[in-house]
Design an enzyme around this catalytic site. Sequence first.
Site, PDB file in Angstrom:
ATOM      1  N   LYS A  40     -10.041  -9.965  -3.170  1.00 31.76           N
ATOM      2  CA  LYS A  40     -10.093  -9.251  -2.067  1.00 31.76           C
ATOM      3  C   LYS A  40     -11.698  -9.025  -1.552  1.00 31.76           C
ATOM      4  O   LYS A  40     -11.217  -8.517  -0.433  1.00 31.76           O
ATOM      5  CB  LYS A  40      -9.606  -7.290  -2.915  1.00 31.76           C
ATOM      6  CG  LYS A  40      -8.737  -7.579  -3.932  1.00 31.76           C
ATOM      7  CD  LYS A  40      -7.220  -7.415  -3.564  1.00 31.76           C
ATOM      8  CE  LYS A  40      -6.082  -7.094  -4.696  1.00 31.76           C
ATOM      9  NZ  LYS A  40      -4.945  -7.663  -3.952  1.00 31.76           N
ATOM     10  N   GLN A  97      -9.097  -1.978  -3.789  1.00 30.37           N
ATOM     11  CA  GLN A  97      -9.522  -1.654  -2.178  1.00 30.37           C
ATOM     12  C   GLN A  97     -10.112  -1.083  -1.490  1.00 30.37           C
ATOM     13  O   GLN A  97     -10.673  -1.652  -0.708  1.00 30.37           O
ATOM     14  CB  GLN A  97      -8.027  -1.301  -1.943  1.00 30.37           C
ATOM     15  CG  GLN A  97      -6.140  -1.663  -2.196  1.00 30.37           C
ATOM     16  CD  GLN A  97      -6.672  -3.721  -1.634  1.00 30.37           C
ATOM     17  OE1 GLN A  97      -7.050  -3.497  -1.008  1.00 30.37           O
ATOM     18  NE2 GLN A  97      -5.673  -4.050  -2.312  1.00 30.37           N
ATOM     19  N   CYS A 126       3.809  -3.204  -4.836  1.00 34.48           N
ATOM     20  CA  CYS A 126       3.796  -3.486  -6.279  1.00 34.48           C
ATOM     21  C   CYS A 126       3.051  -1.275  -6.213  1.00 34.48           C
ATOM     22  O   CYS A 126       2.300  -0.638  -7.049  1.00 34.48           O
ATOM     23  CB  CYS A 126       2.244  -4.299  -6.938  1.00 34.48           C
ATOM     24  SG  CYS A 126       2.502  -5.702  -6.903  1.00 34.48           S
ATOM     25  N   ASP A 160      -9.964   3.056  -9.744  1.00 34.89           N
ATOM     26  CA  ASP A 160      -9.606   1.450  -9.053  1.00 34.89           C
ATOM     27  C   ASP A 160     -10.128   1.092  -7.821  1.00 34.89           C
ATOM     28  O   ASP A 160      -9.370   1.596  -6.502  1.00 34.89           O
ATOM     29  CB  ASP A 160      -8.201   1.492  -9.176  1.00 34.89           C
ATOM     30  CG  ASP A 160      -7.357  -0.068  -8.355  1.00 34.89           C
ATOM     31  OD1 ASP A 160      -8.867  -0.759  -7.836  1.00 34.89           O
ATOM     32  OD2 ASP A 160      -6.438   0.357  -8.872  1.00 34.89           O
ATOM     33  N   HIS A 218      -0.696   2.106  -7.246  1.00 34.52           N
ATOM     34  CA  HIS A 218      -0.999   0.613  -7.446  1.00 34.52           C
ATOM     35  C   HIS A 218      -0.521   0.490  -9.404  1.00 34.52           C
ATOM     36  O   HIS A 218       0.070   1.351 -10.120  1.00 34.52           O
ATOM     37  CB  HIS A 218      -1.655  -0.468  -7.384  1.00 34.52           C
ATOM     38  CG  HIS A 218      -1.385  -1.722  -7.254  1.00 34.52           C
ATOM     39  ND1 HIS A 218      -0.989  -2.634  -8.740  1.00 34.52           N
ATOM     40  CD2 HIS A 218      -1.440  -2.989  -6.382  1.00 34.52           C
ATOM     41  CE1 HIS A 218      -0.692  -3.953  -8.732  1.00 34.52           C
ATOM     42  NE2 HIS A 218      -0.516  -3.765  -7.376  1.00 34.52           N
TER      43      HIS A 218
END
Length: 405
Positions: free
Chosen positions: A226, A203, A363, A200, A123
């Site tokens: 999220k 997700q 993104c 990261d 991203h």
Amino acid sequence: MLSSESILQNFPILDRKINGHPLVYLDNAATTQKPLQVLYASRHYYEAINSNIHRGTHFLARLATEAFEQARQTVASHLNADSSDEVIFTSGTTDAINLVSSVLTLSGQIGKGDEILISTLEHHSNIVPWQMLCVRTGAELKVIPCDENGVLDQHAFHELLSNRTKVLALGWVSNAFGTVNPVREMTAAAKKAGALVLIDAAQAAPHLKMDVQSLGADFLAFSGHKVYAPTGIGVLWGRRKVLEDLPPWRGGGEMIKEVTFDKTTYNDLPFKYEAGTPNIEGAIALASALDFVNAIGLDEIYSHENELIEAAADALSDIEGVRLYGPDDRAGALSFAIEGVHHYDLGTLIDQMGVAVRTGHHCCQPLMSRFGITGTTRASFALYNTLESVAALAAAVAKASKMLR
């Protein structure tokens, strides 16, 4: 499969109709809907204990402080962190990654000739901060390529690793293609090469268990919105020794022990990185969201969502001209395109049928360029979606495709 009736009753927004059609919300990789428990937690804070925290001695200040710090402990337990002091509240994943890239710049640990390693799947939030670090320090950005299925090339990854690699910044799950990266194995290899590792997990958080002690990374970031919590709240987990050795980022209240005009002494973790009044309500609501998720069980959620994604992939594959992106073992998101149909037109038309998806580059412009496309249509799933959601998606896409081609 999870019981749809018992789950759906927690999400009143899903009772809405769009142009007379029941809302089918499949934009969960962008943001999830919030259960009643989270809405109640936010409301209770403002109705019952609203106050600034940590320095107040009055009754409400004590209650708010206790709730906020209990939220930190809930996050630490959810991550299996060694200590709640390793949990730093941020405004989200983007803020957390910028914090790390900035303090690494300030630390002087990275300079000309050093390398930062990211992947093609990232991203923008896990690309741009590292580009900015490279501009400031003279380091070089290196990129792990992916194959035609959107899977990272592990041979290339190991070839790119060297004693010049100072940071591996890697997404756990691709927000665009749903690719699940082998983060534990890649983390171990990067640590062996002497690099710091940031994961990261924006997700990953709604779908997968996160155990930072077994993961072996130095930093992990995720966003509350999220994972069924409000926007504007997120977490940076950092290994204590690493955080203690790095300088603070923002200056202000709470991140200090003592201030004179000659010198400031900085506070201990985690307050060293939490300058100013934090998002108190957001942290409390995030803890409620994590409690909600854990009461259901992340294994059960993942199994439920995986069944939906497989069903959606099968149903969409039967539509003429559809191409699916990403590997078969996706998590959370399913990206696709239809030959001769622009993704924006498709998304706009199926929205009129009550189906909410995301269109565009997500993104991830470098990833889209890798595949020679400007974007995809992305359906992303959550615990409240059902096989009926999949059927509605497939029917809407099939109808729209015939209208647009």
